[in-house]
Design a protein around this motif. Structure first.
Motif, PDB file in Angstrom:
ATOM      1  N   PRO A  65       0.821  -1.205   0.000  1.00 28.39           N
ATOM      2  CA  PRO A  65       0.000   0.000   0.000  1.00 28.39           C
ATOM      3  C   PRO A  65       0.859   1.261   0.000  1.00 28.39           C
ATOM      4  O   PRO A  65       2.027   1.220   0.415  1.00 28.39           O
ATOM      5  N   LEU A  66       0.268   2.360  -0.426  1.00 31.75           N
ATOM      6  CA  LEU A  66       1.016   3.611  -0.478  1.00 31.75           C
ATOM      7  C   LEU A  66       1.143   4.207   0.917  1.00 31.75           C
ATOM      8  O   LEU A  66       0.149   4.519   1.572  1.00 31.75           O
ATOM      9  N   LEU A  67       2.382   4.354   1.367  1.00 30.41           N
ATOM     10  CA  LEU A  67       2.691   4.980   2.657  1.00 30.41           C
ATOM     11  C   LEU A  67       3.840   5.943   2.425  1.00 30.41           C
ATOM     12  O   LEU A  67       4.891   5.553   1.904  1.00 30.41           O
ATOM     13  N   ILE A  68       3.653   7.199   2.796  1.00 32.48           N
ATOM     14  CA  ILE A  68       4.635   8.251   2.545  1.00 32.48           C
ATOM     15  C   ILE A  68       4.999   8.923   3.860  1.00 32.48           C
ATOM     16  O   ILE A  68       4.124   9.267   4.666  1.00 32.48           O
ATOM     17  N   TYR A  69       6.304   9.100   4.069  1.00 32.19           N
ATOM     18  CA  TYR A  69       6.792   9.855   5.221  1.00 32.19           C
ATOM     19  C   TYR A  69       6.975  11.309   4.784  1.00 32.19           C
ATOM     20  O   TYR A  69       7.612  11.578   3.763  1.00 32.19           O
ATOM     21  N   ILE A  70       6.414  12.246   5.551  1.00 31.21           N
ATOM     22  CA  ILE A  70       6.490  13.671   5.221  1.00 31.21           C
ATOM     23  C   ILE A  70       7.307  14.375   6.294  1.00 31.21           C
ATOM     24  O   ILE A  70       6.902  14.437   7.456  1.00 31.21           O
TER      25      ILE A  70
END
Length: 301
Positions: free
Chosen positions: A88-93
């Motif tokens: 799944p799409l998981l992004i650290y910002i």
């Protein structure tokens, strides 16, 4: 990964000029390109470390001495992103919230904290699985609206502005021993619209989630995704400490860092929930952790 706004042509020109002219370009020319606008879409691609350094310094200097929400101004703000998982799409910002944002958000939510609840069997109720405190945030607050606009910009075309909704935001606070056991943010059955909500007569679900840290004066309190694994080396903070780790029981665990956020997509294209986005707020061992939840809502006929 560092974000650059506007078209890819402008982004390429900007990187070229930055590489050639260095900090002089960033100080005297870059501001007039208006690439920091919070209403712009972000395009992420690698930048040389020397350039990333100047981007970071600019942000820190702009956000010094946070004012209260009574004098809050929604200033242009830059953050960087790192893709943890594509599916799944998981992004650290990194630096999703500025110190100014954090100060004003805490001021707005502080009087509203109450024991957290979960939605079970058609109603909100207390549970031993979630032992934190939560506070609803007023959407007409300038700081809240500023951050919600930033989140909407990040989402891009994921939301249809004519029918979807960014959703009501919430602060959540954990003190020593408090936790939120494994759970997912999406609903098994799309929810009916309620009084005062956009799209009366339709149903909705939480298409994605933002989880942004406001206060990190704690040990423990990681956010754990048991089914999200990454082979990428973790980013590190200014002191060289990794921002996430491989959890001993599988998956990835992200330690709370003030200003930083996680973003993930909850639903498949057909609207059903993705079980791989199950996550947990691991117990705070000591101290205090405060975060902000934003749950964008997708509406259905």
């Amino acid at each position: 990964m560092a974000p650059i706004t506007r078209s890819s042509g402008i982004a390429a020109l900007t990187v070229t000029l930055l590489a050639v002219l260095g900090p002089a370009f960033y100080q005297f020319v870059f501001p007039y390109l208006n690439l920091h606008s919070s209403s712009s879409h972000f395009i992420s691609f690698p930048l040389p470390p020397s350039i990333s350094k100047f981007l970071h310094i600019q942000d820190v200097e702009q956000q010094a001495s946070p004012p209260s929400s009574s004098s809050f101004s929604c200033l242009p703000h830059t953050y960087t992103t790192e893709i943890i998982s594509l599916d799944p799409l998981l992004i650290y910002i990194d630096s999703f919230l500025s110190p100014t944002d954090i100060s004003a958000l805490l001021e707005a939510g502080e009087p509203e904290f109450a024991p957290s609840q979960v939605y079970k069997r058609g109603r909100n109720q207390g549970t031993s699985d979630r032992t934190s405190s939560s506070a609803g945030l007023p959407r007409n607050n300038p700081a809240v609206q500023c951050v919600l606009n930033r989140a909407e910009t990040f989402l891009g075309a994921m939301l249809d502005s004519s029918r979807d909704d960014i959703g009501p935001p919430q602060l959540v606070r954990y003190t020593s021993g408090q936790r939120f056991n494994r759970h997912h943010d999406w609903y098994k059955n799309p929810q009916p619209t309620r009084k005062g909500m956009l799209g009366r007569g339709r149903t909705w679900n939480r298409i994605a989630s933002f989880f942004a840290i406001l206060e990190d004066q704690c040990t423990g309190g990681e956010t754990w995704f048991p089914f999200v694994n990454t082979t990428a080396l973790p980013m590190v903070d200014a002191e060289g400490r990794p921002l996430w780790r491989r959890h001993e029981d599988g998956g990835s665990a992200f330690r709370p860092v003030a200003g930083n956020a996680l973003f993930w997509v909850n639903l498949f294209n057909n609207g059903t929930g993705d079980d791989r986005t199950v996550h947990a707020g691991l117990p705070v061992e000591d101290g205090l952790k405060t975060a902000m939840n934003i749950w964008p809502r997708k509406f259905y006929e």
